[in-house]
Write an enzyme that holds these catalytic residues in place. Structure first.
Site, PDB file in Angstrom:
ATOM      1  N   GLY B   9       0.843  -1.200   0.000  1.00 20.14           N
ATOM      2  CA  GLY B   9       0.000   0.000   0.000  1.00 20.14           C
ATOM      3  C   GLY B   9       0.869   1.236   0.000  1.00 20.14           C
ATOM      4  N   GLY B  11      -0.384   4.530   0.083  1.00 20.52           N
ATOM      5  CA  GLY B  11      -1.082   5.718   0.554  1.00 20.52           C
ATOM      6  C   GLY B  11      -0.311   6.330   1.712  1.00 20.52           C
ATOM      7  N   HIS B 234     -20.426   9.014   7.213  1.00 25.59           N
ATOM      8  CA  HIS B 234     -20.226  10.461   7.259  1.00 25.59           C
ATOM      9  C   HIS B 234     -21.594  11.105   7.125  1.00 25.59           C
ATOM     10  CE1 HIS B 234     -18.817  14.483   6.441  1.00 25.59           C
ATOM     11  NE2 HIS B 234     -17.583  14.102   6.742  1.00 25.59           N
ATOM     12  N   SER B 248     -17.229  17.826   2.998  1.00 23.02           N
ATOM     13  CA  SER B 248     -16.319  17.774   4.136  1.00 23.02           C
ATOM     14  C   SER B 248     -16.926  18.324   5.425  1.00 23.02           C
ATOM     15  CB  SER B 248     -15.062  18.583   3.803  1.00 23.02           C
ATOM     16  OG  SER B 248     -14.272  18.735   4.957  1.00 23.02           O
ATOM     17  N   ARG B 283     -19.283  12.404  14.638  1.00 21.57           N
ATOM     18  CA  ARG B 283     -19.960  11.938  13.426  1.00 21.57           C
ATOM     19  C   ARG B 283     -21.027  10.874  13.687  1.00 21.57           C
ATOM     20  NH1 ARG B 283     -14.703  11.696   9.401  1.00 21.57           N
ATOM     21  NH2 ARG B 283     -14.568  13.955   9.144  1.00 21.57           N
ATOM     22  N   HIS B 342     -17.986   5.989   5.025  1.00 21.43           N
ATOM     23  CA  HIS B 342     -16.822   6.862   4.869  1.00 21.43           C
ATOM     24  C   HIS B 342     -15.530   6.245   5.383  1.00 21.43           C
ATOM     25  CE1 HIS B 342     -14.665  10.625   4.524  1.00 21.43           C
ATOM     26  NE2 HIS B 342     -14.461  10.712   5.814  1.00 21.43           N
ATOM     27  N   ARG B 376     -14.611   7.404  14.954  1.00 14.72           N
ATOM     28  CA  ARG B 376     -13.414   8.213  14.743  1.00 14.72           C
ATOM     29  C   ARG B 376     -13.770   9.692  14.679  1.00 14.72           C
ATOM     30  NH1 ARG B 376     -11.222  10.568  10.408  1.00 14.72           N
ATOM     31  NH2 ARG B 376     -12.571   9.583   8.872  1.00 14.72           N
ATOM     32  N   SER B 381      -7.859  10.694  11.109  1.00 12.31           N
ATOM     33  CA  SER B 381      -7.467   9.596  10.217  1.00 12.31           C
ATOM     34  C   SER B 381      -6.123   9.881   9.560  1.00 12.31           C
ATOM     35  CB  SER B 381      -8.531   9.325   9.161  1.00 12.31           C
ATOM     36  OG  SER B 381      -8.705  10.432   8.319  1.00 12.31           O
ATOM     37  N   LEU B 382      -5.920  11.101   9.065  1.00 12.56           N
ATOM     38  CA  LEU B 382      -4.608  11.431   8.493  1.00 12.56           C
ATOM     39  C   LEU B 382      -3.539  11.269   9.579  1.00 12.56           C
ATOM     40  CD1 LEU B 382      -5.462  14.634   6.391  1.00 12.56           C
ATOM     41  CD2 LEU B 382      -4.852  12.376   5.504  1.00 12.56           C
TER      42      LEU B 382
END
Lengths: 233, 518
Positions: B9, B11, B234, B248, B283, B342, B376, B381-382
């Protein structure tokens, strides 16, 4: 509304290309990417003659204009399939072809690896902490949005994958790196390679500026890269 | 001594791992079906959380920790979250040094925005494409090591299976998608960073590249998957032909308001029901409310009152997306929204150091179950992908070792692919059984159908459905209409699914409590 989706196909590098048409009912906000996705969900997939067809090979990732995977020629114009909408089409026949400048892998999928190699050749990375002031923040931000989709190279009269001209995508990235690199040996090296691999090959058609599907200010970024690397301004 | 890491991966988590290893002189084989520019990480919009405290709000990592574990509803590993939140400010500073173009404030500090579930401004951002901007900088950083020969990219290669020796991982078998040749890769460690299980559902806000196939193959091999039932919807997405478009959370962070129509009037239900945080509740709560209101009325996100410069300088991507894809100008009219899948809080079970159940095998990013618990926070997440990738690589550099030569990895593996028509069927069942709200009857019916489907993805789908069925309570993103109450004595635990070759077993295991627990 019924559209005819005419696709230039090729089952692998050794096979001859052929055209195959599919019928699609829809319109409005449906993108070409959504059409391709829907066609590949048909079991079986039949062309307009009723003959069964293998699934259409195309690259896709985000469906949201963020990853650049789905660049192809749509009615002759290089663009992203995810942001080309049926409602914008002038004709009921939509022709899809792979980007023509790059080697075809199969159907609409091409090998764009030369783009990534170019960035490596120009040695586009930072070796020290990023510098660069507020003044050019907007331009750096814009440059970092580049999708590496290849549309700018497809339209460029000077680019071919066999040649050593790196094209606009590299010039855009070069601006960002030069702007954030202190004046060092590495900076000099980038400038020299940029001059050779970009500046000397560019015929200034600026077709790249108009075609960019991300809407980058390509012309301005090139002007700035040239000014820094070549004219030392 | 230099070790060889195989990273599956490319990413954000994969790049982060590759960078950490290469910077220390280790060799990395970076395997991905598409180049990093195409990874799902480039789709992340809103920002990255870090208690930088540049807004005079007296923020600190302890508060970031508290907000994260509170949103996680008891299921996140507090020790791991402590390390994550403490590392966050330095991570953002390092990203600045790597050349990420964050929005900056008048004092040339990263600007911070409000985000759901957090009382203080803590989310650093680059307009509305933070993920893309971070990825560009990390791709540059890794390119340096590619040129130096330390990182070798296997782009357009897909993961087939692991090479194992009992409980030890010693490499992977990958396939060159162009030539269809299988290639054995031997290494001291394998780090899985293959993204979330979006492919089990189709039409999520994620990338179609995140098929879930790597996780599914690992699951088949007996590696446990945890908390699979915790799927983040989301709250603000738009159903478009062929995909689910994300609006967003930044839109609400910058002042966007949700409303439904009631008696012909706008009802700002979030502000009425949750006066403490209104539109910026976590969320899971916002999605549940939007889902509920959607039963009676369309729900809209209203950005029309936002100042023009905020829309231009902070939300330009959102405005553009609406104009291009929806033919709707959010500056003039509200956006109709609905919750959409999401993010996957669950995934490959890892410990605090990102170790899996197999020696020399690690996992990081959305594919693993770490940090986020039952729900979350936006902006984590980033952060989790960058930090997790680094921790996985550091752990691997410390302890992983294989003395096995490459030439005895088998070149073939049994095929467990999911045929396309089966995938269609699976996605339909998963979507209908695992909505924002679920119940025992729907889950059992879905499970009965999925049991009949062949291939790895249906096997993993079964594990998710069984996990959701076993958890007879409501918590975070898991809302059971037949068990509406949170039940801490029985279920404040991780749901762990294991495949034993014939049967899937689901059990509940304790959440690690303290830093010393592992």
């Amino acid at each position: 509304m019924t559209f005819i989706i005419k696709i230039k196909r090729c089952r692998g590098t050794e096979s001859p290309a052929y055209r195959q048409s599919f019928s699609y009912d829809g319109g409005g906000n449906t993108s070409v990417a959504a059409v391709l996705k829907e066609l590949n969900r048909r079991r079986p997939l039949l062309d307009t003659d009723g003959s069964p067809a293998p699934p259409i090979d195309w690259e896709c990732g985000c469906f949201a204009r963020k990853c650049g995977a789905c660049a192809m020629r749509i009615n002759g114009r290089p663009q992203l399939a995810c942001s080309a909408f049926l409602s914008e089409m002038n004709d009921r026949t939509i022709t899809l072809e792979p980007l023509g400048k790059f080697p075809v892998v199969s159907d609409l999928t091409v090998d764009r690896s030369c783009m990534f190699e170019s960035l490596k050749q120009i040695r586009l990375w930072l070796e020290e902490d990023a510098c660069g002031g507020e003044r050019t923040h907007e331009e750096r931000y814009q440059a970092a949005r580049c999708l590496m989709c290849g549309c700018c190279l497809e339209i460029c009269p000077n680019f071919s994958p066999e040649g050593n001209f790196a094209g606009a995508a590299a010039a855009v990235a070069a601006f960002r790196i030069l702007d954030q690199t202190p004046y060092t040996e590495h900076w000099e090296e980038i400038a020299a390679r940029y001059k050779k691999l970009y500046f000397e090959g560019c015929g200034k058609s600026l077709a790249c500026h108009d075609i960019c599907p991300a809407g980058l200010p390509v012309e301005e970024l090139i002007v700035r890269s040239n000014a820094a690397a070549v004219w030392k301004k | 001594m230099s070790k060889t890491m195989i990273v599956i991966g490319a990413g954000l988590a994969g790049l982060s791992a590759a960078l950490a290893a290469a910077a220390k002189g280790h060799r990395v084989k970076l395997v991905s079906p598409m180049p990093s520019e195409r990874a799902q990480s480039v789709m992340a919009e809103g920002g990255i959380n870090a208690a930088l405290d540049t807004k005079g709000e007296n923020d600190n990592p302890a508060e970031h920790f508290r907000d994260t574990v509170t949103a996680g509803a008891g299921l996140s590993d507090p020790g791991a979250v402590r390390e994550l939140t403490e590392a966050a400010p330095a991570i953002v500073r390092r990203l600045l040094a790597l050349g990420v173009q964050f929005n900056m404030d008048a004092r040339n500090e990263p600007d911070l925005r409000n985000f759901g579930g957090q009382r203080k401004k803590r989310t650093a951002f680059a307009r509305c494409d933070t993920g893309k901007q971070i990825m560009t900088a990390l791709i540059d950083a890794v390119r340096r090591y590619e040129a130096a020969g330390l990182v070798e990219r296997y782009s357009r290669h897909s993961f087939i299976t692991l090479a194992t020796d009992g409980p030890t991982c010693r490499g992977a078998l990958i396939r060159d998608e162009r030539t269809t040749q299988n290639i054995p890769l031997a290494g001291d460690a394998v780090i899985i960073a293959a993204g979330g299980m979006h492919g089990l559902f189709g039409n999520t806000t994620g990338s179609v590249g995140n098929t879930g196939e790597v996780t599914a193959e690992l699951f088949r091999l007996g590696i446990p998957v945890a908390n699979g039932e915790f799927i983040q919807y989301h709250p603000t997405t738009v159903n478009c032909p062929g995909r689910q478009m994300l609006i967003s959370e930044a839109a609400r962070g910058e002042g966007g308001r949700l409303f439904a129509m009631r008696d012909g009037k706008r009802w700002y239900f979030m502000e009425d029901k949750y006066p403490e945080a209104g539109n910026l509740m976590p969320r899971d709560i916002v999605s549940r409310e939007v889902w509920e209101q959607n039963k009676y009325s369309r729900v809209y996100l209203d950005l029309t009152a936002l100042p023009a410069d905020v829309l231009r300088q902070k939300l330009s991507g959102t405005v553009d997306d609406c104009l291009t894809c929806l033919r709707l100008d959010p500056r003039r009219e509200p956006i109709p929204v609905t919750p959409g899948i999401h993010y996957f809080m669950g995934g490959i079970l890892v410990d605090r150091r990102h170790r899996t159940a197999l020696k020399n095998l690690y996992a990081a990013g959305e594919c693993c179950c770490q940090y986020h618990g039952a729900n979350r926070l936006g902006g984590n997440s980033l952060l989790g992908a960058i930090h997790g990738g680094t921790v996985a690589a550091e752990t691997a550099m410390e302890e992983a070792a294989s003395d096995q030569p490459a030439n005895d990895i088998p070149l073939t593996a049994p095929v467990h692919e999911t045929p396309p028509h089966v995938l269609d069927e699976l996605q339909r069942i998963m979507r209908s059984s695992l909505g924002v709200e679920r119940d025992g009857t729907g889950l059992a019916a879905g499970l009965a159908e999925v049991k009949e489907l062949p291939g790895n993805l249906p096997l993993l789908g079964r594990a998710l459905l069984m996990s959701a069925l076993a958890r007879e309570e409501s918590r975070g993103a898991h809302i059971r209409t037949d068990f509406p109450v949170r039940n801490d004595p029985e279920y404040c635990k991780l749901t762990v699914a294991r495949f034993h070759g014939t049967e899937i077993e689901v059990c509940f295991e304790s959440v690690p409590e303290t830093r010393e627990a592992l």
